[in-house]
Design a protein around this motif. Structure first.
Motif, PDB file in Angstrom:
ATOM      1  N   GLY A 174       1.297 -10.099   5.883  1.00 11.83           N
ATOM      2  CA  GLY A 174       2.527  -9.765   4.943  1.00 11.83           C
ATOM      3  C   GLY A 174       3.295  -8.599   5.742  1.00 11.83           C
ATOM      4  N   PRO A 175       4.435  -8.569   4.904  1.00 11.70           N
ATOM      5  CA  PRO A 175       5.378  -7.662   5.455  1.00 11.70           C
ATOM      6  C   PRO A 175       4.618  -5.979   5.740  1.00 11.70           C
ATOM      7  CG  PRO A 175       6.338  -8.733   3.771  1.00 11.70           C
ATOM      8  CD  PRO A 175       4.696  -9.314   3.991  1.00 11.70           C
ATOM      9  N   ALA A 176       3.609  -5.777   4.685  1.00  5.05           N
ATOM     10  CA  ALA A 176       2.765  -4.669   4.743  1.00  5.05           C
ATOM     11  C   ALA A 176       2.080  -4.220   5.916  1.00  5.05           C
ATOM     12  CB  ALA A 176       2.004  -4.340   3.280  1.00  5.05           C
ATOM     13  N   ASN A 177       1.536  -5.263   6.638  1.00  7.47           N
ATOM     14  CA  ASN A 177       0.436  -5.006   7.935  1.00  7.47           C
ATOM     15  C   ASN A 177       0.880  -5.698   8.895  1.00  7.47           C
ATOM     16  OD1 ASN A 177      -0.202  -7.662   7.412  1.00  7.47           O
ATOM     17  ND2 ASN A 177      -1.967  -7.289   6.293  1.00  7.47           N
ATOM     18  N   VAL A 178       2.229  -6.406   8.997  1.00  8.21           N
ATOM     19  CA  VAL A 178       2.302  -7.258  10.213  1.00  8.21           C
ATOM     20  C   VAL A 178       2.741  -6.480  11.356  1.00  8.21           C
ATOM     21  CG1 VAL A 178       4.814  -7.653   9.543  1.00  8.21           C
ATOM     22  CG2 VAL A 178       3.553  -9.534  10.897  1.00  8.21           C
ATOM     23  N   ARG A 179       3.541  -5.251  11.200  1.00  8.04           N
ATOM     24  CA  ARG A 179       3.903  -4.334  12.332  1.00  8.04           C
ATOM     25  C   ARG A 179       2.462  -3.939  13.098  1.00  8.04           C
ATOM     26  NH1 ARG A 179       7.831  -1.075  14.731  1.00  8.04           N
ATOM     27  NH2 ARG A 179       9.269  -2.873  13.926  1.00  8.04           N
ATOM     28  N   GLU A 180       1.572  -3.541  12.256  1.00  4.78           N
ATOM     29  CA  GLU A 180       0.363  -2.939  12.924  1.00  4.78           C
ATOM     30  C   GLU A 180      -0.315  -3.932  13.553  1.00  4.78           C
ATOM     31  OE1 GLU A 180      -2.384  -0.876  10.418  1.00  4.78           O
ATOM     32  OE2 GLU A 180      -3.593  -0.296  11.894  1.00  4.78           O
ATOM     33  N   ILE A 181      -0.496  -5.253  13.012  1.00  7.58           N
ATOM     34  CA  ILE A 181      -1.063  -6.367  13.553  1.00  7.58           C
ATOM     35  C   ILE A 181      -0.330  -6.980  14.924  1.00  7.58           C
ATOM     36  CG2 ILE A 181      -1.477  -9.038  13.398  1.00  7.58           C
ATOM     37  CD1 ILE A 181      -1.938  -8.391  10.357  1.00  7.58           C
ATOM     38  N   PHE A 182       1.275  -6.806  14.954  1.00  9.29           N
ATOM     39  CA  PHE A 182       1.784  -7.237  16.350  1.00  9.29           C
ATOM     40  C   PHE A 182       1.613  -6.170  17.230  1.00  9.29           C
ATOM     41  CE2 PHE A 182       5.678  -7.250  18.662  1.00  9.29           C
ATOM     42  CZ  PHE A 182       5.756  -8.444  18.978  1.00  9.29           C
TER      43      PHE A 182
END
Ligand code: DX5
Ligand code: ZN
Length: 215
Positions: A174-182
């Motif tokens: 979701g929005p909270a973790n997607v940056r780190e995952i990407f």
């Protein structure tokens, strides 16, 4: 962005698919057999019905025991990419070759507890690796934090060997973790609850993309 229709309204699938048609890149279809995972979802006739209502590539995630039995049926139904679990295949290489021989993309998936070494020998001939970031079977679960490092290690391995497969992640995104995952190296993001749990699934797709890579 590959929205998982597991969180859509199964009685209004065409409408719910239409909502993400413009903002998604693929459509993620979760197939569960009540054996490999403790849940039953959809089969080839539903995939064939979906095929008529979308131009999005169908990304079919087979959470079934001995998936080779069903590969032909799902490709005939319109799957563009078929992903099987390494844990569910006795002859993983044969299954992956079979998928490609039918003209579809071949994906291999790992449960959270399965090490990357389980797929080391096939990495040069897959189109996608799906790292499960929850235990498969249900939508709406929490992302398992230690999976972040698994994504990083797979990305490093792929870059080092010059492999071009996609790294897909699935579960609790979701929005909270997607940056780190990407940033860890995943390039195909599956999301069910965070897209279909939103009153505006199209905006939820755009938001995920924006949060992941700023575009
Ligand atoms: C879980 C499925 C997922 C699921 C993800 O077994 O493979 O595709 O729909 O759902 P969320 O995004 O809600 O965790
Ligand atoms: Zn899935």
């Amino acid at each position: 962005i590959s929205p998982s229709i597991l969180s859509a309204d199964f009685a209004r699938l065409a409408d719910d698919i239409q909502k993400v048609e413009t903002d998604a890149d693929w459509l993620h279809v979760d197939v569960m057999d009540g054996m490999f995972v403790p849940n039953i979802t959809i089969g080839p006739p539903v995939v064939a019905a979906i095929r008529k209502h979308t131009k999005l590539p169908l990304d079919v995630h087979l959470m079934v025991a001995d998936p080779d039995r069903y590969v032909d049926a799902f490709v005939a139904a319109g799957a563009d990419l078929v992903t099987v679990h390494a844990e569910a295949c006795t002859h993983l290489d044969r299954v992956l070759q079979h998928i490609r021989s039918l003209g579809a993309g071949a994906g291999v998936s790992l449960n959270p507890a399965t090490p990357l070494s389980a797929i080391e020998e096939v990495l040069d001939r897959v189109d996608l690796v799906l790292l499960m970031t929850v235990n498969p079977g249900f939508g709406g679960q929490r992302f398992i934090p230690s999976m972040m490092d698994k994504i990083r290690r797979l990305r490093a391995q792929a870059n080092h060997a010059g492999h071009a497969f996609h790294i897909q992640v699935d579960g609790g995104i979701g929005p909270a973790n997607v940056r780190e995952i990407f940033e860890a190296g995943a390039d195909v993001l599956v999301a069910g609850n965070s897209i279909y749990g939103d009153p505006d699934p199209a905006e939820a797709c755009r938001r995920l993309r924006r949060f992941a890579c700023g575009s």
